[in-house]
Design an enzyme around this catalytic site. Structure first.
Site, PDB file in Angstrom:
ATOM      1  N   LEU A 152       0.800  -1.176   0.055  1.00  0.00           N
ATOM      2  CA  LEU A 152      -0.105  -0.063  -0.091  1.00  0.00           C
ATOM      3  C   LEU A 152       0.713   1.222  -0.119  1.00  0.00           C
ATOM      4  CD1 LEU A 152      -2.511   1.844   0.604  1.00  0.00           C
ATOM      5  CD2 LEU A 152      -2.253   1.158   3.031  1.00  0.00           C
ATOM      6  N   SER A 153       0.541   2.196  -0.681  1.00  0.00           N
ATOM      7  CA  SER A 153       1.041   3.800  -0.875  1.00  0.00           C
ATOM      8  C   SER A 153       2.659   3.354  -0.885  1.00  0.00           C
ATOM      9  CB  SER A 153       0.849   4.317   0.620  1.00  0.00           C
ATOM     10  OG  SER A 153       1.064   5.547   0.472  1.00  0.00           O
ATOM     11  N   ALA A 154       3.335   3.875  -0.006  1.00  0.00           N
ATOM     12  CA  ALA A 154       4.823   3.701  -0.177  1.00  0.00           C
ATOM     13  C   ALA A 154       5.253   2.082  -0.168  1.00  0.00           C
ATOM     14  CB  ALA A 154       5.645   4.155   0.925  1.00  0.00           C
ATOM     15  N   ALA A 166       4.431   1.473  -3.990  1.00  0.00           N
ATOM     16  CA  ALA A 166       5.442   2.123  -4.818  1.00  0.00           C
ATOM     17  C   ALA A 166       6.832   1.012  -4.784  1.00  0.00           C
ATOM     18  CB  ALA A 166       6.075   3.640  -4.479  1.00  0.00           C
TER      19      ALA A 166
END
Length: 343
Positions: A155-157, A160
């Site tokens: 999720l999120s970072a 990425a």
């Protein structure tokens, strides 16, 4: 905007038409009693150049040549907290696979974000990506994991960083799930990372694809990719979902317009397949959801899975369950029945 971005805007309109009411962007307050973590820390799993923690869950009687799912939490989260919300260890227990969590430390990042924007941490065989690769190697050696069935999600970072792992180690992973994440190569420092979160850099599909192709010596058999994003995500712009689509459609040589569309639990799902019919890229557009992992809470009698909390949002759809099913991580009885039906 690119062609893929325009497609996304149409999907937003379509999702609004089929969804009777937008999903609340805030998580519902969890009333369930907190349970002890199933996760066990593993130390000395390698040189660990990224200085990350490794936590695993291995269910009792793990089958031989079992699959492995690597899970990466978001900023301000821990492995235990993300597992309690996403329920990956519960799915592992029910469906017979192992789970490993990489956990960030405050000495690396004060906000507990994976450093997906620093070249030293997202270059093959360096930094944090190398530490995560070493965790996979440890699980393979210790538990006889099937090397052909290793998956990753975040999720999120963590999303990425999932994109970074798929780009730098496409020979390790056969599939990945990127939730509210950013494309590989979207930033090279913290300042540009913040800018990319507001609006993805303006690159052509080929340029996005080239970033992946240059990240490793692998030239074919890239992993499948599942992209998830909420329409009301004000932390990581929806333009990053567009860029991720451009990146991986180009890597797989797929036409951005060549998708099939369906409705799953009230949300839009688009799928791009190869000539044999195998789904290579899929996109879930979660109408009304803010920044977080989409959940579909279970009854109170079945805790430890899809539990709402910070950045773990009740959207009426379980990303963990759908990813597990798409990756062939089915319940043993169902898998046996499918095999018999195919004979």
């Amino acid at each position: 905007m690119t062609k893929v971005a325009k497609v996304t805007r149409k999907a937003v309109a379509a999702a609004s038409a089929v969804s009777p009411a937008p999903v609340a962007a805030r998580a519902k307050t969890a009333s369930r009693t907190k349970t002890a973590s199933r996760l066990e820390e593993v130390v000395n799993f390698g040189s660990n150049p990224g200085r990350l923690r490794m936590l695993r869950y291995v269910p009792p009687d793990l089958p031989k040549k079992a699959p492995l799912v690597v899970v990466l939490h978001g900023c301000q989260q821990t492995a235990e907290g993300y597992d309690r919300g996403s329920g990956w260890s519960t799915l592992a227990r029910e469906r017979g696979f192992a789970v490993v969590y990489a956990e960030q430390t405050r000495s690396n990042n004060a906000s507990l974000c994976f450093n997906w924007f620093r070249p030293s941490n997202v270059t093959r065989d360096r930094g944090e990506v190398m530490s995560i690769r070493q965790m996979v190697a440890r699980m393979v050696a210790a538990h006889g994991i099937d090397r052909k069935r290793v998956f990753i999600t975040g999720l999120s970072a963590g999303g990425a960083m999932t994109a970074a792992m798929l780009a730098t180690y496409p020979d390790v992973f056969c599939g990945g799930g990127i939730i509210a994440g950013l494309p590989y190569g979207a930033a090279r420092d913290a300042h540009r990372a913040l800018a990319a979160m507001k609006s993805a850099p303006d690159h052509s599909a080929k340029d996005w694809g080239d970033l992946v192709r240059r990240a490793s010596p692998v030239s074919r058999d890239f992993p499948t990719v599942s992209i998830w994003h909420g329409t009301r995500d004000h932390t990581v712009s929806l333009t990053n979902a567009d860029a991720l689509l451009q990146q991986w459609l180009d890597v797989h040589g797929l036409d951005s317009a060549g998708f099939t569309q369906s409705e799953v639990d009230g949300h839009i799902r688009r799928v791009w397949k190869d000539t044999s019919g195998k789904a290579l890229v899929e996109f879930y557009l979660i109408e009304g959801m803010g920044h977080g992992t989409p959940l579909k809470p279970r009854p109170a009698s079945r805790p430890r899975a899809d539990t709402p909390g910070p950045f773990m949002l009740d959207a009426g759809i379980s990303s963990s369950m759908h990813l597990a099913t798409a990756w062939g991580l089915k319940k043993p009885r169902l898998l046996s029945a499918l095999k018999k039906a195919a004979e």
